[in-house]
Design an enzyme around this catalytic site. Structure first.
Site, PDB file in Angstrom:
ATOM      1  CG  HIS A   1      31.206  -7.240  -0.108  1.00 53.49           C
ATOM      2  ND1 HIS A   1      30.050  -7.969  -0.164  1.00 53.49           N
ATOM      3  CD2 HIS A   1      31.906  -7.572  -1.228  1.00 53.49           C
ATOM      4  CE1 HIS A   1      30.031  -8.701  -1.263  1.00 53.49           C
ATOM      5  NE2 HIS A   1      31.161  -8.485  -1.922  1.00 53.49           N
TER       6      HIS A   1
ATOM      7  CD  GLU B   1      27.771  -4.081   2.696  1.00 52.76           C
ATOM      8  OE1 GLU B   1      26.690  -4.257   2.115  1.00 52.76           O
ATOM      9  OE2 GLU B   1      28.878  -4.204   2.125  1.00 52.76           O
TER      10      GLU B   1
ATOM     11  CB  CYS C   1      25.746  -9.690  -0.595  1.00 55.43           C
ATOM     12  SG  CYS C   1      27.243  -9.929   0.413  1.00 55.43           S
TER      13      CYS C   1
ATOM     14  CB  CYS D   1      27.503  -7.916   3.951  1.00 53.76           C
ATOM     15  SG  CYS D   1      29.015  -7.664   3.000  1.00 53.76           S
TER      16      CYS D   1
END
Length: 154
Positions: free
Chosen positions: A81, A83, A109, A112
Site C-alpha cells: 500500500h 502508506e 485501511c 496501514c
C-alpha cells in the site's frame, strides 16, 4: 493580468499525493501518500508490487480475478500500500517521521492504520473514503486524527 490563487498547504500536499498516485501499478485503484512534517515532504509512496517483482499490470490481479470486494483479503494482494511504501522509504533512508502528517488520496485501511499509529503519525488527511470501519475505530482510540480533505473544511 491573471490572478494567481496560491493553494493552501493542505491543498498543496494533497495535490502532491495525487501526483505520486500516478506512479501506481495497481489495477484496482491508484493511491498516493506523502508524509509531511513542518511543511516539508519527508517521504512518498504509491501502491504497487515490491521492488524487483513483476507489477500487477504485468501479471494480473488475483483479488480482481476472484471478485474480492474492496477492503477484504489484503493478504492475497501483490501490492504494497502507498502508506506502507511511504513508511518504508522513510525507514530505508533514516528519516524520522514521528509527529508527522500523512496526506493520502484514500483513507487508510486497518493494516496501514496500525502501522501509522505505531510510527507516530499524528494526522491523516485523505480525499476518498475506504470501507474499513475498524480502521476508523482504531484511529479514534489511538488519537490519530483522520480528516477527509475538502477545500472548504481545511
Amino acid at each position: 493580468m491573471m490572478t494567481h490563487i496560491r493553494p493552501s498547504w493542505d491543498s498543496y500536499f494533497m495535490q502532491m499525493a495525487q501526483v505520486v498516485a500516478g506512479r501506481s501499478t495497481c489495477l484496482r485503484r491508484q493511491v498516493g501518500a506523502v508524509i509531511v512534517k513542518e511543511k516539508q515532504i519527508l517521504s512518498t509512496g504509491y501502491n504497487g508490487s515490491p521492488s524487483k517483482l513483476q507489477h500487477c499490470e504485468e501479471v494480473g490481479c488475483l483479488r480482481q480475478n476472484l471478485g474480492v470486494p474492496s477492503g477484504e483479503r489484503h493478504e492475497i494482494c501483490r501490492a504494497v500500500h502507498a502508506e506502507q511504501n511511504a513508511l518504508v522509504q522513510a525507514a530505508k533512508h533514516g528519516v524520522a517521521i514521528s509527529g508527522a502528517d500523512l496526506y493520502c488520496t484514500h483513507q487508510p485501511c486497518v493494516l496501514c492504520t496500525k502501522l501509522l499509529i505505531n510510527a507516530g503519525i499524528k494526522r491523516v488527511i485523505y480525499t476518498y473514503s475506504y470501507p474499513d470501519q475498524l480502521a476508523f475505530e482504531m484511529s479514534r482510540e489511538a488519537g490519530l486524527e483522520i480528516v477527509q480533505f475538502t477545500e472548504e473544511t481545511l
